[in-house]
Design an enzyme around this catalytic site. Sequence first.
Site, PDB file in Angstrom:
ATOM      1  N   PRO A 184       0.865  -1.321  -0.076  1.00 63.65           N
ATOM      2  CA  PRO A 184      -0.074  -0.091   0.106  1.00 63.65           C
ATOM      3  C   PRO A 184       1.058   1.182  -0.088  1.00 63.65           C
ATOM      4  CG  PRO A 184      -0.247  -1.325   1.897  1.00 63.65           C
ATOM      5  CD  PRO A 184       0.607  -2.125   1.195  1.00 63.65           C
ATOM      6  N   ARG A 204      -0.488  -7.417 -21.226  1.00 67.64           N
ATOM      7  CA  ARG A 204      -1.600  -7.252 -22.208  1.00 67.64           C
ATOM      8  C   ARG A 204      -0.692  -6.134 -23.307  1.00 67.64           C
ATOM      9  NH1 ARG A 204      -4.364  -3.045 -22.977  1.00 67.64           N
ATOM     10  NH2 ARG A 204      -6.023  -4.249 -24.055  1.00 67.64           N
TER      11      ARG A 204
HETATM   12  N1  4FN Z   1      -1.689  -5.018   1.767  1.00 63.07           N
HETATM   13  C1  4FN Z   1      -3.770   0.637   4.026  1.00 63.07           C
HETATM   14  C2  4FN Z   1      -2.977   0.976   5.022  1.00 63.07           C
HETATM   15  C3  4FN Z   1      -2.248   0.093   5.804  1.00 63.07           C
HETATM   16  C4  4FN Z   1      -2.333  -1.205   5.514  1.00 63.07           C
HETATM   17  C5  4FN Z   1      -2.925  -1.724   4.208  1.00 63.07           C
HETATM   18  C6  4FN Z   1      -2.954  -3.235   3.948  1.00 63.07           C
HETATM   19  C7  4FN Z   1      -1.199  -7.231   2.580  1.00 63.07           C
HETATM   20  C8  4FN Z   1       1.158  -7.399   3.741  1.00 63.07           C
HETATM   21  C9  4FN Z   1       0.440  -5.169   3.370  1.00 63.07           C
HETATM   22  C10 4FN Z   1      -3.066  -3.403   0.018  1.00 63.07           C
HETATM   23  C11 4FN Z   1      -3.609  -2.460  -0.892  1.00 63.07           C
HETATM   24  C12 4FN Z   1      -3.149  -2.179  -2.223  1.00 63.07           C
HETATM   25  C13 4FN Z   1      -0.263  -4.253  -2.321  1.00 63.07           C
HETATM   26  C14 4FN Z   1      -3.827  -0.835   3.403  1.00 63.07           C
HETATM   27  C15 4FN Z   1      -1.359  -3.850  -1.631  1.00 63.07           C
HETATM   28  C16 4FN Z   1      -1.996  -4.210  -0.553  1.00 63.07           C
HETATM   29  C17 4FN Z   1      -2.065  -3.053  -2.626  1.00 63.07           C
HETATM   30  C18 4FN Z   1      -1.195  -5.116   0.644  1.00 63.07           C
HETATM   31  C19 4FN Z   1      -0.133  -7.894   3.630  1.00 63.07           C
HETATM   32  C20 4FN Z   1       1.149  -5.989   4.284  1.00 63.07           C
HETATM   33  C21 4FN Z   1      -1.166  -5.895   2.917  1.00 63.07           C
HETATM   34  C22 4FN Z   1      -4.154   1.519   1.835  1.00 63.07           C
HETATM   35  C23 4FN Z   1      -6.118   1.004   3.256  1.00 63.07           C
HETATM   36  C24 4FN Z   1      -4.551   2.859   3.921  1.00 63.07           C
HETATM   37  C25 4FN Z   1      -2.028  -5.189   4.242  1.00 63.07           C
HETATM   38  C26 4FN Z   1      -4.691   1.573   3.218  1.00 63.07           C
HETATM   39  N2  4FN Z   1      -1.339  -3.039  -3.640  1.00 63.07           N
HETATM   40  N3  4FN Z   1      -2.162  -4.097   4.585  1.00 63.07           N
HETATM   41  O1  4FN Z   1      -3.669  -3.673   3.375  1.00 63.07           O
HETATM   42  O2  4FN Z   1      -0.275  -5.760   0.465  1.00 63.07           O
HETATM   43  O3  4FN Z   1      -0.296  -3.893  -3.534  1.00 63.07           O
END
Ligand code: 4FN
Length: 441
Positions: free
Chosen positions: A88, A153
């Site tokens: 994120p 793509r």
């Molecule tokens: N997510 C936010 C803030 C804090 C944590 C998260 C979150 C998966 C490993 C990261 C999430 C979203 C878009 C990877 C989200 C992405 C992920 C992505 C992701 C487990 C740690 C986690 C954005 C809502 C403020 C969990 C927001 N694009 N933590 O989702 O990997 O690529």
Amino acid sequence: MIFDILTIFPEYFESPLRVGLLGKALKRGLLEVRLHNLRDFATDKHRTIDDKPFGGGEGMLFKPEPLYRALESLKAESPLPRVIYLSPQGRLLEHRLAQELAQEQRLVLLCGRYEGIDERIRAHFVDMELSIGDYVLFGGEAAALVVLEAVARWVPGVVGCEDSVRRDSFAEGLLKYPQYTRPRDFLGYRVPEVLLSGDHARVERWRREKSLEVTFDRRPDLLRTARLSPEDRALLQELFRRRVRLYLALIHYPVINKEGRKIASSFTNLDLHDIARLARTYGVRAYYLVQPLRDQRAIMEELLRFWLSGPGARHNPDRAEALKVVRLARSLEEVLAQIRSAEGEAPLLLATDARPRREALSYEEAARLVRSGRPILILLGTAWGLAPEVLDRADYFLEPLYGTLDAYNHLSVRAAASIILDRLLREFSGLGPNPSNSTRN
Ligand code: 4FN
């Protein structure tokens, strides 16, 4: 193109890699996806890849050593891959970036789980962090799939019909026009005539126009990065002229003074000129100065005469062009009557107030109102602000403008008007067909 995916759930990717165009591209060898189980890089007999965070707190983290070993094993191979961590905190993926990434021969996609990965891996062994959007996910796997599809793509041959890729790339960044298939008449809802005409050029023109219209209405932010031809720009300007029916009124009566008493204020030449130039620049249909005092009106009329038809007009035609949007009115009633007769309906009244009476409209919502095609009149106060009787008539209140430091926000009405118009119309700024925009993309 080769993708290496590092994950503790390689089985997550099984069916997505089997089906559709992606499955086909893999079978044909246009793409190669290698799945690596991060647990294979653990060294203990339980194949541990996670550990508790130093400093305490919730959840677990990926330990650095297995990640390091996995990445080093890939970096030992050639070609040297670019390592992407899905997170994120990453840069937001959009189609131009996907296209750029498709130029690489090889990408490593590292998928996190739990609370993420040890910072030292991120800081020293990751080349790029990518996010697919702002929401919470259980892990990076879904994001890795999104990146994979968006990038794949653009790899030559993956999308069978080269023509459609090229068309998509021309329509790059615009939303799709409405599409129809048989039957021509479905429950009485008919397919637009133009699509049945067989006139290919007409169909293409219609589709382009609809694409621009849908994008204008729903995602004007996309217009900023879309590839636009001079014809597109002309169409967008036309759309803007039709759709955005915005008016400004600078109210000199009734306003309140320092003591909160109802007064009429004096006009200022600065506000006359500067807001007129602002209004002309942003396509405001008319800028009303509401002033009932006869002596004040006489001065204003004389100034307008000087700039519109007197020596000022010859000396500075650009100023005349701006002052053409100015109208003098005795009262808000008179303004409303004029707008009603020009537009065929009464405008929505949007008031600006440092302490809004009702819940304020966010600028995002206000911008949507402006794009909706309804006539809108923005009421700007002078002196210590609009009198309660005016505020009571407002349909909506705009959020007060705040600065960045503290509660101090004593802006001139000219500065406030500029900020407000830019917030409401910024998506459309610079879209017109003037030559200096040609370098914008
Ligand atoms: N997510 C936010 C803030 C804090 C944590 C998260 C979150 C998966 C490993 C990261 C999430 C979203 C878009 C990877 C989200 C992405 C992920 C992505 C992701 C487990 C740690 C986690 C954005 C809502 C403020 C969990 C927001 N694009 N933590 O989702 O990997 O690529």
